[in-house]
Enzyme design. Sequence first.
Site, PDB file in Angstrom:
ATOM      1  CG  ASP A 233     -10.236  16.154 -15.073  1.00 40.99           C
ATOM      2  OD1 ASP A 233      -9.542  15.551 -15.920  1.00 40.99           O
ATOM      3  OD2 ASP A 233     -11.225  15.631 -14.511  1.00 40.99           O
TER       4      ASP A 233
ATOM      5  NE  ARG B 253      -3.010   0.233   3.225  1.00 39.33           N
ATOM      6  CZ  ARG B 253      -2.343   0.405   4.374  1.00 39.33           C
ATOM      7  NH1 ARG B 253      -1.661   1.522   4.589  1.00 39.33           N
ATOM      8  NH2 ARG B 253      -2.349  -0.523   5.311  1.00 39.33           N
TER       9      ARG B 253
ATOM     10  CE1 TYR C  48     -16.806  11.346 -15.864  1.00 39.58           C
ATOM     11  CE2 TYR C  48     -16.261  11.394 -13.531  1.00 39.58           C
ATOM     12  CZ  TYR C  48     -16.645  10.696 -14.653  1.00 39.58           C
ATOM     13  OH  TYR C  48     -16.872   9.355 -14.564  1.00 39.58           O
TER      14      TYR C  48
ATOM     15  CE  LYS D 182     -12.910   7.853 -18.232  1.00 42.44           C
ATOM     16  NZ  LYS D 182     -13.226   9.106 -17.554  1.00 42.44           N
TER      17      LYS D 182
HETATM   18  C1  PLP Z   1     -13.684   9.504 -16.280  1.00 39.55           C
HETATM   19  C2  PLP Z   1     -13.330  10.855 -15.790  1.00 39.55           C
HETATM   20  C3  PLP Z   1     -13.039  11.097 -14.436  1.00 39.55           C
HETATM   21  C4  PLP Z   1     -13.172  10.009 -13.372  1.00 39.55           C
HETATM   22  O1  PLP Z   1     -12.253   8.989 -13.543  1.00 39.55           O
HETATM   23  P1  PLP Z   1     -12.528   7.450 -13.120  1.00 39.55           P
HETATM   24  O2  PLP Z   1     -11.289   6.769 -13.573  1.00 39.55           O
HETATM   25  O3  PLP Z   1     -13.764   7.004 -13.845  1.00 39.55           O
HETATM   26  O4  PLP Z   1     -12.724   7.431 -11.658  1.00 39.55           O
HETATM   27  C5  PLP Z   1     -12.658  12.373 -14.071  1.00 39.55           C
HETATM   28  N1  PLP Z   1     -12.593  13.378 -14.965  1.00 39.55           N
HETATM   29  C6  PLP Z   1     -12.870  13.186 -16.271  1.00 39.55           C
HETATM   30  C7  PLP Z   1     -12.768  14.329 -17.213  1.00 39.55           C
HETATM   31  C8  PLP Z   1     -13.244  11.932 -16.723  1.00 39.55           C
HETATM   32  O5  PLP Z   1     -13.544  11.766 -18.014  1.00 39.55           O
END
Ligand code: PLP
Length: 390
Positions: free
Chosen positions: A179, A54, A107, A204
């Site tokens: 982000d 961890r 998001y 992503k």
């Molecule tokens: C998918 C996404 C998230 C969240 O990420 P997870 O891996 O699904 O927890 C945050 N910000 C954006 C822009 C996203 O597309």
Amino acid sequence: MSAQKKNSGFATRAIHAGQDFDPTTGAVIPPIHQSSTFVQTHIGGLRNGYEYGRGTNPTRNALEVQLAALEGGKHGLSFSSGLAAEDALLRGILLPGDHIVLGNDAYGGTYRLIDRIFGAWGVTHSIVDMSNLRSVQSAITEKTKVLWVETPSNPLMKITDIAELSEIGHAAGLTVVVDNTFASPALQNPLALGADVVVHSTTKYLGGHSDVIGGALVLDDDEMHEKVRFMQFAAGAVSAPMDAFLTSRGIKTLDVRMQRHSENAAAIAAYFAEHSAIETVFYPGLESHPGYTLAASQMSRFGGMLSLGFAGGEKMARRFAESTQLFQLAESLGGIESLVNYPAEMTHASVAGTELAVPANVVRLSVGLENVDDLLADVDRAIGKAAKKR
Ligand SMILES: *Cc1c(COP(=O)(O)O)cnc(C)c1O
């Protein structure tokens, strides 16, 4: 990573940073250290600091070095999901009573986390249109600690000026968080534009193959890093070794993937820009997009995401989303395969009825790496089919 690699180009860093060959065997690819604990030479005698999975794991550390190099930052941290990364960051740097300023098409999961989890913990928030700098300024109070930016935003592809917002944030003593999931570090580097922290859902584009859930933070400040690293260790939302390996593997092709994603998306955007069934194409690479000039200045390409506003409203949008074949109907984005999504009821269902609600005539596309002619034929056939049903 050697100093030479640090100064090298993006694709080189993506392939080599943190990814040194295994010194024991010479294996070109660092091994997956699928181990929860590490043998000590004597009580407290740790080998290279490894103690318990961890806290640290070599496969995860390799990814964290790679992540930092991608964004040109000092510290990289890897988590079990994008939201786990956001949670660790906010709990690491905020206390009850603090306040967050958040963009109005962030998001949905980010909004849900800040509204419901942090709201219950006593952290308040204001939602503003981030592209309106005056409204950002007026939302900042004495309690504000964080400015949360997403650009391009999801799903309406709004572009926010990272450099200008960073200046506004820093003048008020705030931590500016970007982000960067939609652009990926291949196209945009928020730290270089003045931001303090970059957030990624590595699920992503970074992972890139729709086979792993993960999240990342990259930041420069040592003190902030210590707080967030402590939260990662103490709350424990770390990425597993196999997940870290898959993410590192995906990152190595990020540069070429983002080139092709961008080319394919530009072709699809151009097709829809000419189509009478479409009221608006939300793609920052179109000169008609209000954020085009800004996007061209802070991004090296325009990326693989676009959204469509259907002139025929909700019905037409739904029919189109259910009529494509190559574009598969699914949530998520950034993978090699093309996906279609109806945000109002899928990815953004959690913000229905709020200021962040997505218009009912909007469909979002994640344009993949298939042959662009096949993608164009698919959307052409689907839009014809959706129109006929009317
Ligand atoms: C998918 C996404 C998230 C969240 O990420 P997870 O891996 O699904 O927890 C945050 N910000 C954006 C822009 C996203 O597309």
